[in-house]
Design an enzyme around this catalytic site. Structure first.
Site, short mmCIF file in Angstrom:
data_model
loop_
_atom_site.label_atom_id
_atom_site.label_comp_id
_atom_site.label_asym_id
_atom_site.label_seq_id
_atom_site.Cartn_x
_atom_site.Cartn_y
_atom_site.Cartn_z
N TRP A 305 0.85 -1.19 0.00
CA TRP A 305 0.00 0.00 0.00
C TRP A 305 0.88 1.24 0.00
O TRP A 305 1.95 1.24 0.60
CB TRP A 305 -0.90 0.03 1.24
CG TRP A 305 -1.85 -1.12 1.35
CD1 TRP A 305 -1.81 -2.12 2.28
CD2 TRP A 305 -3.00 -1.39 0.53
NE1 TRP A 305 -2.85 -3.00 2.09
CE2 TRP A 305 -3.59 -2.58 1.02
CE3 TRP A 305 -3.56 -0.77 -0.57
CZ2 TRP A 305 -4.74 -3.14 0.44
CZ3 TRP A 305 -4.71 -1.32 -1.14
CH2 TRP A 305 -5.27 -2.49 -0.64
N TRP A 381 -16.00 -2.79 2.34
CA TRP A 381 -14.64 -2.33 2.00
C TRP A 381 -13.80 -3.50 1.53
O TRP A 381 -13.06 -3.40 0.56
CB TRP A 381 -13.99 -1.61 3.19
CG TRP A 381 -14.36 -0.16 3.16
CD1 TRP A 381 -15.34 0.46 3.86
CD2 TRP A 381 -13.78 0.85 2.31
NE1 TRP A 381 -15.42 1.80 3.50
CE2 TRP A 381 -14.46 2.05 2.56
CE3 TRP A 381 -12.76 0.86 1.37
CZ2 TRP A 381 -14.15 3.25 1.91
CZ3 TRP A 381 -12.43 2.05 0.71
CH2 TRP A 381 -13.13 3.23 0.98
C1 LIG Z 1 -17.51 0.81 0.77
C2 LIG Z 1 -18.93 0.61 1.30
C3 LIG Z 1 -19.21 0.83 2.64
C4 LIG Z 1 -20.51 0.62 3.14
N1 LIG Z 1 -20.75 0.87 4.48
C5 LIG Z 1 -22.00 0.64 4.97
C6 LIG Z 1 -22.29 0.88 6.34
O1 LIG Z 1 -21.42 1.26 7.15
N2 LIG Z 1 -23.57 0.70 6.77
C7 LIG Z 1 -24.55 0.25 5.93
O2 LIG Z 1 -25.70 0.09 6.38
N3 LIG Z 1 -24.29 -0.01 4.64
C8 LIG Z 1 -23.06 0.18 4.13
N4 LIG Z 1 -22.83 -0.05 2.80
C9 LIG Z 1 -23.86 -0.70 1.98
C10 LIG Z 1 -24.82 0.23 1.22
O3 LIG Z 1 -24.10 1.21 0.52
C11 LIG Z 1 -25.84 0.91 2.13
O4 LIG Z 1 -26.46 -0.04 2.96
C12 LIG Z 1 -26.93 1.60 1.31
O5 LIG Z 1 -26.36 2.55 0.44
C13 LIG Z 1 -27.92 2.27 2.25
O6 LIG Z 1 -28.87 2.97 1.53
P1 LIG Z 1 -30.38 2.49 1.51
O7 LIG Z 1 -30.86 2.28 2.89
O8 LIG Z 1 -31.12 3.47 0.66
O9 LIG Z 1 -30.25 1.09 0.78
P2 LIG Z 1 -31.33 0.20 0.01
O10 LIG Z 1 -30.81 -0.03 -1.36
O11 LIG Z 1 -32.69 0.73 0.15
O12 LIG Z 1 -31.20 -1.21 0.77
C14 LIG Z 1 -32.00 -1.54 1.90
C15 LIG Z 1 -31.10 -1.96 3.05
O13 LIG Z 1 -30.35 -3.11 2.68
C16 LIG Z 1 -29.07 -3.06 3.30
N5 LIG Z 1 -28.02 -3.02 2.27
C17 LIG Z 1 -28.10 -2.52 1.03
N6 LIG Z 1 -26.94 -2.71 0.37
C18 LIG Z 1 -26.10 -3.34 1.21
C19 LIG Z 1 -24.76 -3.81 1.13
N7 LIG Z 1 -24.03 -3.69 0.02
N8 LIG Z 1 -24.20 -4.37 2.23
C20 LIG Z 1 -24.91 -4.52 3.38
N9 LIG Z 1 -26.19 -4.11 3.51
C21 LIG Z 1 -26.78 -3.53 2.45
C22 LIG Z 1 -29.03 -1.78 4.13
O14 LIG Z 1 -29.39 -2.10 5.45
C23 LIG Z 1 -30.08 -0.92 3.44
O15 LIG Z 1 -30.64 0.04 4.30
C24 LIG Z 1 -21.52 0.17 2.27
C25 LIG Z 1 -21.24 -0.04 0.91
C26 LIG Z 1 -19.95 0.19 0.43
C27 LIG Z 1 -19.67 -0.06 -1.02
#
Ligand SMILES: Cc1cc2nc3c(=O)[nH]c(=O)nc-3n(C[C@H](O)[C@H](O)[C@H](O)COP(=O)(O)OP(=O)(O)OC[C@H]3O[C@@H](n4cnc5c(N)ncnc54)[C@H](O)[C@@H]3O)c2cc1C
Length: 475
Positions: A305, A381
């Site tokens: 890194w 991540w």
């Molecule tokens: C680098 C990175 C870091 C992230 N960090 C977090 C974090 O700290 N907390 C977090 O809740 N989500 C995280 N996510 C996942 C995701 O981006 C968010 O959950 C999502 O954008 C939340 O928006 P929403 O409630 O409108 O999602 P929607 O699309 O409406 O999805 C409904 C629910 O599904 C769950 N969800 C959706 N996508 C994911 C996913 N990829 N992984 C796990 N759960 C998911 C969440 O609880 C979300 O509220 C991360 C994604 C990336 C790429």
């Protein structure tokens, strides 16, 4: 013991009255309840989540007051304070809903022992997940390492238990006077930023609390679920549920969401699969306590890194010169949230274009996301970095320009968060440095003055990442 001896209900990340198994069981005993929250430095969240926590405490206190009670917020080490309070209030039992992160589990395990020693029953309950993280297993009884078979098995396991209604007849015990000195002043609970107050954008964007969570869910089901599969990757459309901070703080449970989706009668496979990713993340954290610290694929331990504080700062502050990356990072800083597609793009950019260790990105998100989740954040991540068990391969390097053209074709998301590019037309906005000074100047932008030139060249950065990957693979 008489019927007036209370049950102590210890709230943690379950700021709701409905579908709260710990609370319902306490009320079901017919005894008064003593509702407490402990501000414990050992399990303190990051800055943006602390702001949310203050709102969550306020909202739950107001909901309990509407029933004639209150939420008592105390400061201290929960492992000591809860048994002391159980003894001081002559409680017959302590109830709480389970947490599954390493720090939370450690506190809870020690607490069970401490309560047993003083003869008070400790009862923990499920509620934060559709299924407890140890339940979905392979036929051989091992935890899953890949999402698709995990989710298939979870769906075959059956739907979650039906959500509980909010208890109707609550009666409350008083906080014993001797605990008054541990009580935290309700004005902000010492959790809000003061100098400077960086939370204006969070206040504009969010309303913490159970009622707001239900409003958010109802609106999503009525307005956005039908188009979710089509719109979820378009950051300008705001077509996702935005339920993540409400889930993070337990204002709403996945079982309630599951039920509401079923009641709406709509097709929702894609949306429910996203809840599945959340479940998978918790299953992984349950297996790998060091998910936020250790590459799950050990081969990446040898990745060289780069140490690049300037690059890291440019990324954090949204000044990389790549408009979609900068828009995402500024949305995060301003609102404590970022659209999922853009989270993937900015994470890939940090790890692959800048070759900065994913743990720096994880830590920045932990401090700035209102929905920061100790399982989802490191899992995603590690997915983005290619270091996870079920992850995007390292050699798949997202091109921030083509991602921008594909998912923000009109440039509306960029214009919203990078106002210095507001007058730049769609054909120039994704890669303004290509346009040339004359064309950009016609829209009032001088690169390097109004908006940064790119801090890395995409082709060179891609070639550098691939070279590092090849060297790593060849040992
Ligand atoms: C680098 C990175 C870091 C992230 N960090 C977090 C974090 O700290 N907390 C977090 O809740 N989500 C995280 N996510 C996942 C995701 O981006 C968010 O959950 C999502 O954008 C939340 O928006 P929403 O409630 O409108 O999602 P929607 O699309 O409406 O999805 C409904 C629910 O599904 C769950 N969800 C959706 N996508 C994911 C996913 N990829 N992984 C796990 N759960 C998911 C969440 O609880 C979300 O509220 C991360 C994604 C990336 C790429």
């Amino acid at each position: 013991m008489t019927r007036s001896n209370p049950v102590l209900v210890w709230f943690r990340e379950d700021f709701r009255l409905a579908d709260n198994a710990a609370l319902s069981a306490a009320v079901g005993t017919g005894r008064p309840v003593l509702c407490v929250f402990v501000l414990d430095a050992a399990t303190f969240p990051g800055g943006a989540a602390r702001w949310w926590l203050a709102g969550a405490l306020r909202a739950l206190d107001a909901a309990l007051r509407a029933h004639g009670g209150a939420l008592h917020v105390l400061r201290g080490a929960a492992g000591h304070l809860i048994p002391e309070l159980a003894r001081g209030s002559r409680a017959v039992a302590v109830h709480w809903n389970r947490r599954y992160d390493p720090a939370g589990r450690g506190v809870d395990a020690a607490l069970k022992v401490a309560l047993r020693q003083i003869g008070v029953a400790g009862h923990s309950f499920a509620g934060a997940l559709l299924h407890e993280p140890w339940t979905i297993r392979t036929r051989g009884g091992a935890p899953f390492q890949m999402f698709t078979p995990f989710w298939r098995a979870a769906c075959a396991f059956g739907g979650p238990r039906p959500p509980l209604p909010a208890p109707a007849d609550l009666s409350f015990a008083q906080l014993p006077e001797t605990f008054e000195e541990s009580r935290v002043a309700p004005a902000g609970f010492g959790l809000l930023p003061a100098t400077p107050d960086w939370a204006a954008g969070l206040r504009e964007e969010w309303e913490p609390g159970e009622a707001a969570a239900q409003e958010c869910l109802t609106r999503f089901l009525a307005e956005d679920l039908a188009a979710y599969g089509r719109e979820r990757d378009t950051p300008a459309a705001e077509g996702t549920s935005r339920l993540s901070p409400y889930l993070r703080f337990g204002h709403v449970t996945p079982a309630q969401i599951w039920q509401a989706v079923a009641d709406s009668g709509q097709e929702a496979t894609k949306f429910l699969t996203e809840l599945g990713w959340r479940e998978f993340a918790w299953s992984l954290l349950f297996q790998h306590e060091d998910l936020a610290r250790r590459n799950l694929r050990g081969v990446f331990d040898g990745l060289p890194w780069r140490t690049d504080p300037e690059g890291l700062r440019a990324w954090q502050t949204g000044r990389t010169g790549y408009p979609l990356v900068d828009a995402g990072m500024r949305q995060l800083w301003r609102t404590g949230w970022m659209h999922n597609r853009v989270r993937m793009v900015v994470a890939s950019f940090l790890v692959k274009h800048l070759l900065i260790d994913w743990r720096h990105g994880e830590a920045w998100f932990a401090d700035t996301l209102v929905d920061h989740d100790p399982a989802s954040n490191p899992m995603n991540w590690q997915w983005s970095a290619g270091t996870g068990v079920d992850a995007a391969p390292f050699f798949r390097i997202m091109n921030p320009v083509t991602q921008s053209e594909k998912f923000d074709p009109g440039g509306d998301y960029i214009r919203r968060w990078v106002p210095e590019l507001a007058a730049v037309p769609a054909n120039l906005i994704h890669a303004p440095w290509v346009a040339g000074a004359g064309a950009l100047g016609a829209h009032g932008v001088v690169l390097g003055r109004d908006y940064p030139a790119p801090i890395v060249d995409h082709r060179q950065a891609r070639a550098r990442a691939l070279a590092v990957w090849t060297a790593l693979r060849n040992g």
